[in-house]
Write a protein that holds these residues in place. Structure first.
Motif, PDB file in Angstrom:
ATOM      1  N   SER A 125       0.841  -1.192   0.000  1.00 61.45           N
ATOM      2  CA  SER A 125       0.000   0.000   0.000  1.00 61.45           C
ATOM      3  C   SER A 125       0.877   1.242   0.000  1.00 61.45           C
ATOM      4  N   GLY A 126       0.234   2.391  -0.151  1.00 61.03           N
ATOM      5  CA  GLY A 126       0.979   3.629  -0.163  1.00 61.03           C
ATOM      6  C   GLY A 126       1.371   4.089   1.223  1.00 61.03           C
ATOM      7  N   TYR A 127       0.391   4.093   2.147  1.00 55.46           N
ATOM      8  CA  TYR A 127       0.619   4.684   3.458  1.00 55.46           C
ATOM      9  C   TYR A 127       0.365   3.732   4.618  1.00 55.46           C
ATOM     10  N   GLY A 128      -0.123   2.532   4.332  1.00 58.68           N
ATOM     11  CA  GLY A 128      -0.459   1.569   5.378  1.00 58.68           C
ATOM     12  C   GLY A 128      -1.856   1.024   5.157  1.00 58.68           C
ATOM     13  N   PRO A 132      -5.125   7.263   9.077  1.00 61.40           N
ATOM     14  CA  PRO A 132      -5.772   8.420   8.439  1.00 61.40           C
ATOM     15  C   PRO A 132      -5.475   8.582   6.960  1.00 61.40           C
ATOM     16  N   TYR A 133      -4.353   8.004   6.480  1.00 60.60           N
ATOM     17  CA  TYR A 133      -3.993   8.168   5.069  1.00 60.60           C
ATOM     18  C   TYR A 133      -4.199   6.886   4.258  1.00 60.60           C
ATOM     19  N   ALA A 134      -4.841   5.895   4.842  1.00 64.91           N
ATOM     20  CA  ALA A 134      -4.926   4.582   4.193  1.00 64.91           C
ATOM     21  C   ALA A 134      -5.559   4.651   2.812  1.00 64.91           C
ATOM     22  N   SER A 135      -6.470   5.585   2.596  1.00 61.70           N
ATOM     23  CA  SER A 135      -7.171   5.641   1.308  1.00 61.70           C
ATOM     24  C   SER A 135      -6.460   6.519   0.285  1.00 61.70           C
ATOM     25  N   ARG A 136      -5.370   7.135   0.665  1.00 58.46           N
ATOM     26  CA  ARG A 136      -4.659   8.000  -0.277  1.00 58.46           C
ATOM     27  C   ARG A 136      -3.926   7.187  -1.335  1.00 58.46           C
TER      28      ARG A 136
END
Length: 402
Positions: A125-128, A132-136
């Motif tokens: 994934s990009g951010y985890g 809070p940023y999981a969907s970015r």
């Protein structure tokens, strides 16, 4: 025979980080099956740098050798059945879908583990996976910007400086590759599969282990110089400098030796370690003033005589022509059925007993669909019915324009 010969990898990833990780497993001998939509992965149709191939773009070629392509509609029940049957035969499953997509497609970790408890499931994934940023969207430049690395290069009056390569994609790919190998070793010892999660943000942080520790442990803030400098935490001179006919790179030489090499006595008055940081701008300016008096080749010879670390600044054309690059075999050249003879970067490591090799070129979309279905026990009639229903797509030769 590669060290991973006999292992099967199901690669459901797209873009760069996931495909690169899967390709490295393929380079070591694994049977990597690239599961892509019936129209092909989007990167087939969005060439980096405008390098459009006859059927396969250069960027796709670079990231997908040693794979077979299964073009299948995962949104259909029959398509999922095919992939589930494939998973039951696999050792590694790799995906980098946006959060929630894997579950909707029936290929999330719990679903796959239910089909194959021994599976090593790599989720990128990009951010985890949460937070809070999981969907970015995890895009390389955005992660470079967030990582803090851009403020380690250049001068204080310039904008932050990004890398000239997809550095975060690459380090995330190698993190996934490393995690997959570690999990396979664990399985060999225990018989147990497991979930491996990799995100680009953590990879971007981890690769800066020295720089960030200088800040967190040493308390030294990032402070860029007034003059161009290649790294805030390395003493001057450190960077690229103009000569009379081009550029060279100069890496933190002892200032007394540099004073002799450049015939600039003032440089010997500076303390290498203390002033190398505190007086970066003055030292850099003295070097900038002197180097344009001679050619790159002349200076490199002088620096070699004085034991000073220096080197040429190459273009890609220069790199391919370099004798050490040729000696190392840093690039591989092979024939592709639609693109002809292609040359791409090779392997970053060597194994004496089981060396990596190019066993097959990057596949055309659906090129091995029927082959993979046959491996899974689908009859010719079954295959024809799946093609007719639009569940899978075998490769079709393109007609040459009249």
């Amino acid at each position: 025979m590669g060290v991973l010969d006999g292992y099967r990898v199901v690669d459901c990833s797209v873009a760069m980080a996931g495909p690169l990780a899967a390709m490295r497993l393929g380079d070591l001998g694994a049977d990597v099956i690239k599961v892509e939509p019936i129209t092909g992965e989007w990167q087939r149709h969005a060439p980096a740098g405008g390098a459009v191939g006859r059927e396969v773009n250069a960027s796709f070629l670079a990231l997908n050798r040693n794979k077979r392509s299964l073009a299948v509609d995962l949104k259909s029940e029959k398509g999922r059945d095919i992939v589930h049957r494939l998973v039951a035969t696999a050792d590694v499953f790799l995906q980098n879908y946006r959060p929630g997509v894997a579950a909707r497609l029936g290929v999330d970790y719990d679903s796959i583990r239910g089909l194959n408890p021994r599976i090593v499931y790599v989720s990128m994934s990009g951010y985890g996976e949460t937070g809070p940023y999981a969907s970015r969207a995890g895009q390389d430049l955005l992660l470079q910007a967030m990582s803090g690395a851009m403020f380690s290069v250049g001068r204080e009056s310039d904008p932050p400086v990004p890398s000239g390569t997809y550095a975060i994609d690459a380090v995330a790919a190698y993190s996934a590759f490393e995690g997959a190998l570690a999990a396979l070793l664990h399985r060999a010892r225990t018989g147990e599969g497991q979930l491996v999660t990799v995100n680009m943000l953590d990879a971007a942080v981890a690769v800066q282990m020295q720089e960030l520790s200088i800040y967190t442990v040493g308390g030294v803030p990032q402070k860029r110089s007034g003059e161009p400098h290649a790294h805030v935490y390395i003493r001057a001179p450190y960077g690229v400098f103009a000569t009379s006919d081009g550029y060279l790179a100069l890496a933190m030489p002892p200032l007394e030796a540099l004073a002799q090499a450049l015939q600039v006595p003032e440089l010997a008055d500076f303390d290498t370690d203390v002033d190398g940081h505190r007086q970066r701008d003055r030292i850099t300016a003295l070097v900038q003033d002197r180097l344009p008096h001679r050619t790159t080749a002349e200076w490199l010879e002088v620096f070699e005589e004085h034991g000073i670390w220096s080197g040429p600044v190459y273009s890609y054309a220069d790199l391919l022509d370099d004798p050490q690059v040729k000696h190392n075999g840093s690039f591989v050249t092979y024939d592709h059925p639609s693109e002809g003879t292609v040359t791409t970067p090779g392997f970053p490591f060597r194994l004496s007993a089981t060396p990596p090799e190019v066993r097959r070129p990057a596949p055309r979309a659906g090129e091995q669909t029927r082959e993979v279905l046959a491996d899974l026990g689908y009859s010719n009639d079954d295959q024809a019915a799946l093609v007719e229903a639009g569940v899978v797509a075998p490769y079709q030769e393109r007609e040459e324009p009249a």
